[in-house]
Design a protein around this motif. Structure first.
Motif, short mmCIF file in Angstrom:
data_model
loop_
_atom_site.label_atom_id
_atom_site.label_comp_id
_atom_site.label_asym_id
_atom_site.label_seq_id
_atom_site.Cartn_x
_atom_site.Cartn_y
_atom_site.Cartn_z
N ILE A 125 0.84 -1.21 0.00
CA ILE A 125 0.00 0.00 0.00
C ILE A 125 0.87 1.25 0.00
CG2 ILE A 125 -1.66 1.32 1.36
CD1 ILE A 125 -2.90 -1.07 0.05
N ALA A 126 1.92 1.25 0.80
CA ALA A 126 2.79 2.42 0.90
C ALA A 126 3.49 2.72 -0.43
CB ALA A 126 3.82 2.22 2.00
N VAL A 127 3.98 1.68 -1.09
CA VAL A 127 4.65 1.87 -2.38
C VAL A 127 3.66 2.40 -3.42
CG1 VAL A 127 5.80 0.69 -4.29
CG2 VAL A 127 6.42 0.14 -1.94
N LEU A 128 2.45 1.85 -3.42
CA LEU A 128 1.42 2.30 -4.36
C LEU A 128 1.11 3.79 -4.18
CD1 LEU A 128 -0.90 1.90 -6.40
CD2 LEU A 128 -2.31 1.14 -4.47
N TRP A 129 0.88 4.19 -2.94
CA TRP A 129 0.51 5.58 -2.69
C TRP A 129 1.70 6.52 -2.82
CZ3 TRP A 129 -3.99 8.17 -2.13
CH2 TRP A 129 -5.15 7.39 -2.10
N GLN A 130 2.87 6.02 -2.59
CA GLN A 130 4.06 6.86 -2.84
C GLN A 130 4.12 7.23 -4.32
OE1 GLN A 130 7.95 4.98 -2.40
NE2 GLN A 130 8.67 6.76 -1.26
N TYR A 131 3.76 6.29 -5.17
CA TYR A 131 3.71 6.57 -6.60
C TYR A 131 2.58 7.55 -6.93
CZ TYR A 131 2.56 5.83 -11.52
OH TYR A 131 2.24 6.03 -12.84
N LEU A 132 1.40 7.35 -6.31
CA LEU A 132 0.27 8.22 -6.58
C LEU A 132 0.54 9.65 -6.12
CD1 LEU A 132 -2.71 5.91 -5.53
CD2 LEU A 132 -1.90 6.40 -7.83
N TYR A 133 1.30 9.80 -5.03
CA TYR A 133 1.60 11.12 -4.48
C TYR A 133 2.75 11.82 -5.20
CZ TYR A 133 -1.36 10.80 -0.28
OH TYR A 133 -2.43 10.75 0.60
N THR A 134 3.39 11.17 -6.16
CA THR A 134 4.51 11.78 -6.87
C THR A 134 4.11 13.12 -7.49
OG1 THR A 134 5.38 9.59 -7.43
CG2 THR A 134 6.19 11.45 -8.72
N PRO A 135 4.91 14.18 -7.31
CA PRO A 135 4.56 15.48 -7.92
C PRO A 135 4.34 15.34 -9.43
CG PRO A 135 6.37 15.74 -6.37
CD PRO A 135 6.13 14.26 -6.49
N GLY A 136 3.20 15.82 -9.89
CA GLY A 136 2.85 15.67 -11.29
C GLY A 136 2.31 14.29 -11.62
N GLY A 137 2.07 13.49 -10.59
CA GLY A 137 1.61 12.13 -10.80
C GLY A 137 0.10 12.02 -10.94
N VAL A 138 -0.42 10.85 -10.58
CA VAL A 138 -1.83 10.53 -10.80
C VAL A 138 -2.75 11.50 -10.08
CG1 VAL A 138 -3.62 8.78 -10.51
CG2 VAL A 138 -1.30 8.10 -11.18
N ILE A 139 -2.49 11.73 -8.79
CA ILE A 139 -3.37 12.61 -8.00
C ILE A 139 -3.38 14.03 -8.57
CG2 ILE A 139 -3.71 13.68 -5.74
CD1 ILE A 139 -2.77 11.11 -4.47
N ASP A 140 -2.21 14.54 -8.90
CA ASP A 140 -2.14 15.90 -9.45
C ASP A 140 -2.84 15.98 -10.80
OD1 ASP A 140 -0.80 16.72 -7.24
OD2 ASP A 140 1.19 16.76 -8.17
N ARG A 141 -2.73 14.93 -11.62
CA ARG A 141 -3.39 14.94 -12.93
C ARG A 141 -4.91 14.87 -12.77
NH1 ARG A 141 0.97 11.48 -14.50
NH2 ARG A 141 -0.38 9.64 -14.36
N VAL A 142 -5.39 14.12 -11.78
CA VAL A 142 -6.83 14.06 -11.53
C VAL A 142 -7.34 15.42 -11.08
CG1 VAL A 142 -8.60 13.08 -10.03
CG2 VAL A 142 -6.86 11.60 -11.02
N LEU A 143 -6.58 16.08 -10.22
CA LEU A 143 -6.97 17.43 -9.78
C LEU A 143 -7.03 18.40 -10.96
CD1 LEU A 143 -4.94 17.74 -6.45
CD2 LEU A 143 -7.40 17.43 -6.69
N ASP A 144 -6.04 18.30 -11.86
CA ASP A 144 -6.04 19.15 -13.04
C ASP A 144 -7.27 18.89 -13.91
OD1 ASP A 144 -3.70 20.47 -12.43
OD2 ASP A 144 -2.43 19.02 -13.48
N THR A 145 -7.66 17.63 -14.02
CA THR A 145 -8.81 17.27 -14.84
C THR A 145 -10.09 17.95 -14.36
OG1 THR A 145 -7.82 15.12 -15.37
CG2 THR A 145 -10.19 15.34 -15.73
N PHE A 146 -10.22 18.07 -13.04
CA PHE A 146 -11.42 18.67 -12.46
C PHE A 146 -11.25 20.17 -12.19
CE2 PHE A 146 -12.02 14.18 -11.53
CZ PHE A 146 -13.37 14.00 -11.85
#
Length: 299
Positions: A125-146
């Protein structure tokens, strides 16, 4: 009298034989759990740095622990994760259980999806979310989409949000377990109680407050105790995702214990931190169980 003596003798022989089956497990438990625990408690009062030499220093390790700003910050972070995490996870778990205890068609699928993260190892879980939290990563791209790109930031590198980012992962992973505990409690409530409440004119909120809430008191005791223990000894996710950083923003007592003992070689000091953490877990859980069980008795 002879028959009675014979029966008593057989019972004693059966008891003696049964005890021999228990002895191996007790020996293993003593070697793996009891002896290391007692040894650790003893080393907490020494300056042991590995090897065979260890001098008794009394309460010096504990005085250093209380005066060390880093350890004080770790204690503060640990308590924050415990208090906020327990409240949020308990409330969300209860809401999910109430929603998925209804007759919606997809309830079994949704239960599985929400519970699945609790089955995965914390490191995964930690490795997965570390990737999701990467600057410019999945979470940031989702925020940009909305259209919320302004909220994008270095989630694990910003000291003001890093601890909350870790807490979000902990809640996401474990809220399914809390949901299952509450689901078990909800399914154990007799329908007759709700029927009686309906006859008395109770609405949805009144039924929840007067029937569901008190009947879920045992489930709440179990859920809160498990959440508190898990959050107080939190280590894996913090170690993998932030290593306690940035700075000491996400340091926990378990991480301090690990670094002092296995990185810096201060085994005596690390044992003192472990002893304090053990006493803290035991004291808080004892108080919590004592308080929550009063509601069970009253109801």
């Amino acid at each position: 009298m002879r028959r009675g003596n014979s029966a008593g003798g057989r019972r004693r022989r059966v008891t003696a034989v049964s005890l021999w089956f228990v002895v191996p497990a007790l020996v293993i438990y003593g070697l793996v759990v009891i002896y290391p625990s007692i040894s650790g408690a003893v080393y907490a009062f020494t300056d042991w740095r590995g090897g065979s030499s260890a001098s008794f220093v009394g309460l010096r390790n504990f005085r250093e622990l209380l005066s060390d700003p880093k350890t004080a910050g770790a204690l503060r972070n640990t308590m924050l994760l415990t208090v906020v995490g327990t409240v949020v996870q308990t409330v969300l778990g209860l809401l999910l259980a109430l929603a998925l205890n209804s007759a919606i068609k997809s309830r079994n699928l949704l239960r599985t999806l929400f519970f699945a993260p609790a089955l995965l190892p914390p490191v995964v879980i930690a490795v997965l979310w570390q990737y999701l939290y990467t600057p410019g990563g999945v979470i940031d791209r989702v925020l940009d989409t909305f259209g919320l790109g302004a909220l994008s930031q270095n989630w694990l590198g910003n000291s003001s949000v890093a601890l909350w980012s870790v807490l979000a992962v902990i809640v996401w992973q474990n809220v399914g377990l809390t949901m299952v505990i509450y689901l078990a409690g909800l399914q154990g409530i007799p329908d007759e109680l709700y029927e009686a409440a309906s006859i008395d004119g109770a609405g949805t909120m009144a039924s929840f407050w007067n029937v569901t809430r008190p009947m879920l008191a045992p489930a709440t005791t179990i859920a809160v105790a498990l959440i508190m223990i898990s959050n107080l000894k939190l280590f894996d996710q913090v170690f993998v995702m932030t290593g306690g950083g940035p700075g000491y923003a996400t340091e926990t007592l378990s991480l301090v214990m690990y670094k002092e003992a296995f990185v810096l070689g201060h085994y005596g000091y690390g044992a003192a931190v472990a002893l304090v953490l053990t006493m803290l877990v035991a004291a808080l859980v004892f108080v919590q169980v004592t308080i929550t069980r009063r509601f069970e008795v009253e109801q």
